[in-house]
Write a protein that holds these residues in place. Structure first.
Motif, PDB file in Angstrom:
ATOM      1  N   LEU A  69      -1.748  -6.574   6.850  1.00 46.38           N
ATOM      2  CA  LEU A  69      -3.106  -6.892   6.458  1.00 46.38           C
ATOM      3  C   LEU A  69      -3.616  -5.911   5.403  1.00 46.38           C
ATOM      4  CD1 LEU A  69      -5.474  -8.766   6.953  1.00 46.38           C
ATOM      5  CD2 LEU A  69      -6.246  -7.237   8.745  1.00 46.38           C
ATOM      6  N   LEU A  70      -3.239  -4.649   5.546  1.00 47.13           N
ATOM      7  CA  LEU A  70      -3.637  -3.639   4.571  1.00 47.13           C
ATOM      8  C   LEU A  70      -2.993  -3.914   3.212  1.00 47.13           C
ATOM      9  CD1 LEU A  70      -5.292  -1.093   4.195  1.00 47.13           C
ATOM     10  CD2 LEU A  70      -3.307   0.229   4.880  1.00 47.13           C
ATOM     11  N   SER A  71      -1.763  -4.367   3.207  1.00 51.59           N
ATOM     12  CA  SER A  71      -1.083  -4.703   1.965  1.00 51.59           C
ATOM     13  C   SER A  71      -1.755  -5.892   1.269  1.00 51.59           C
ATOM     14  CB  SER A  71       0.376  -5.025   2.248  1.00 51.59           C
ATOM     15  OG  SER A  71       1.002  -5.509   1.092  1.00 51.59           O
ATOM     16  N   LEU A  72      -2.146  -6.902   2.044  1.00 49.79           N
ATOM     17  CA  LEU A  72      -2.847  -8.044   1.467  1.00 49.79           C
ATOM     18  C   LEU A  72      -4.192  -7.623   0.889  1.00 49.79           C
ATOM     19  CD1 LEU A  72      -2.097 -10.840   4.069  1.00 49.79           C
ATOM     20  CD2 LEU A  72      -1.263 -10.669   1.734  1.00 49.79           C
ATOM     21  N   TRP A 104      -5.355  -7.968  -2.978  1.00 43.82           N
ATOM     22  CA  TRP A 104      -6.592  -8.682  -3.301  1.00 43.82           C
ATOM     23  C   TRP A 104      -7.506  -7.799  -4.162  1.00 43.82           C
ATOM     24  CZ3 TRP A 104      -9.471 -12.689  -4.093  1.00 43.82           C
ATOM     25  CH2 TRP A 104     -10.851 -12.595  -4.032  1.00 43.82           C
ATOM     26  N   ARG A 105      -7.661  -6.535  -3.798  1.00 46.74           N
ATOM     27  CA  ARG A 105      -8.509  -5.624  -4.559  1.00 46.74           C
ATOM     28  C   ARG A 105      -7.952  -5.420  -5.970  1.00 46.74           C
ATOM     29  NH1 ARG A 105      -9.825  -0.175  -1.773  1.00 46.74           N
ATOM     30  NH2 ARG A 105     -10.813   0.093  -3.784  1.00 46.74           N
ATOM     31  N   ARG A 106      -6.653  -5.277  -6.112  1.00 46.32           N
ATOM     32  CA  ARG A 106      -6.027  -5.096  -7.418  1.00 46.32           C
ATOM     33  C   ARG A 106      -6.234  -6.342  -8.278  1.00 46.32           C
ATOM     34  NH1 ARG A 106      -0.533  -5.107  -6.738  1.00 46.32           N
ATOM     35  NH2 ARG A 106      -0.841  -3.528  -5.144  1.00 46.32           N
ATOM     36  N   TRP A 107      -6.067  -7.520  -7.677  1.00 51.39           N
ATOM     37  CA  TRP A 107      -6.269  -8.773  -8.413  1.00 51.39           C
ATOM     38  C   TRP A 107      -7.723  -8.904  -8.839  1.00 51.39           C
ATOM     39  CZ3 TRP A 107      -9.286 -13.140  -7.700  1.00 51.39           C
ATOM     40  CH2 TRP A 107      -8.970 -14.227  -8.507  1.00 51.39           C
ATOM     41  N   PHE A 129     -14.263 -10.773 -11.924  1.00 49.58           N
ATOM     42  CA  PHE A 129     -14.379 -11.553 -10.692  1.00 49.58           C
ATOM     43  C   PHE A 129     -15.807 -12.010 -10.426  1.00 49.58           C
ATOM     44  CE2 PHE A 129     -15.170 -11.843  -6.144  1.00 49.58           C
ATOM     45  CZ  PHE A 129     -14.282 -12.845  -5.811  1.00 49.58           C
ATOM     46  N   TRP A 130     -16.765 -11.082 -10.487  1.00 44.27           N
ATOM     47  CA  TRP A 130     -18.137 -11.438 -10.105  1.00 44.27           C
ATOM     48  C   TRP A 130     -18.770 -12.376 -11.119  1.00 44.27           C
ATOM     49  CZ3 TRP A 130     -19.055 -11.120  -5.331  1.00 44.27           C
ATOM     50  CH2 TRP A 130     -18.463 -10.128  -4.567  1.00 44.27           C
ATOM     51  N   GLY A 131     -18.449 -12.237 -12.378  1.00 45.30           N
ATOM     52  CA  GLY A 131     -18.956 -13.177 -13.369  1.00 45.30           C
ATOM     53  C   GLY A 131     -18.439 -14.590 -13.112  1.00 45.30           C
TER      54      GLY A 131
END
Length: 150
Positions: A2-5, A9-12, A18-20
């Motif tokens: 789960l930590l790896s996912l 996700w954070r790196r992607w 992302f927010w735009g």
């Protein structure tokens, strides 16, 4: 696992606007959903609702473009802002102003986003030291400023 996912996700997410894109997708969904609402909620009916659906779909596509092709973020940001502004006039007051405001915010965030600055600029090369007694221009430096005067 789960930590790896979570790290992936954070790196992607940090590697793209992302927010735009998120706000653009929300704005597109808001503008697109209003013509499909019951007649008591809608301000325009019939053929006039088609631009609302089309503008909403285009805004959703532009938000996804910013996510999956970050190199196109400037164009997507400008087009999202223009479509959100046009939706104010053409589409139920731009989703009762919510869709327009979200679209302008998302377009601005997409346009303003920059990739990580540390990845773009390599570390500066160390400069060679200047020989003692000379300035970087090559002239002789006086070690004692008082001694330079007569």
């Amino acid at each position: 696992m789960l930590l790896s996912l979570w790290r992936r996700w954070r790196r992607w997410r940090r590697g793209r606007p992302f927010w735009g894109g998120f706000f653009a997708v929300l704005a597109g969904a808001e503008i697109c959903a209003l013509p499909l609402a019951p007649l008591k909620v809608m301000l325009q009916q019939g053929i006039a609702g088609i631009p609302s659906v089309l503008m909403g779909i285009v805004m959703i596509v532009l938000g996804l473009t910013a996510w999956f092709s970050p190199a196109q973020r400037s164009l997507a940001g400008v087009l999202t802002t223009l479509i959100a502004t046009a939706a104010l006039v053409m589409s139920n007051l731009g989703g009762f102003l919510i869709g327009t405001l979200l679209g302008i915010l998302g377009g601005g965030l997409m346009f303003a986003w920059q990739p990580n600055a540390t990845a773009r600029h390599p570390s500066p090369e160390p400069q060679s030291p200047t020989p003692t007694g000379t300035t970087p221009t090559g002239t002789t430096a006086h070690p004692d400023p008082q001694g330079a005067q007569p």
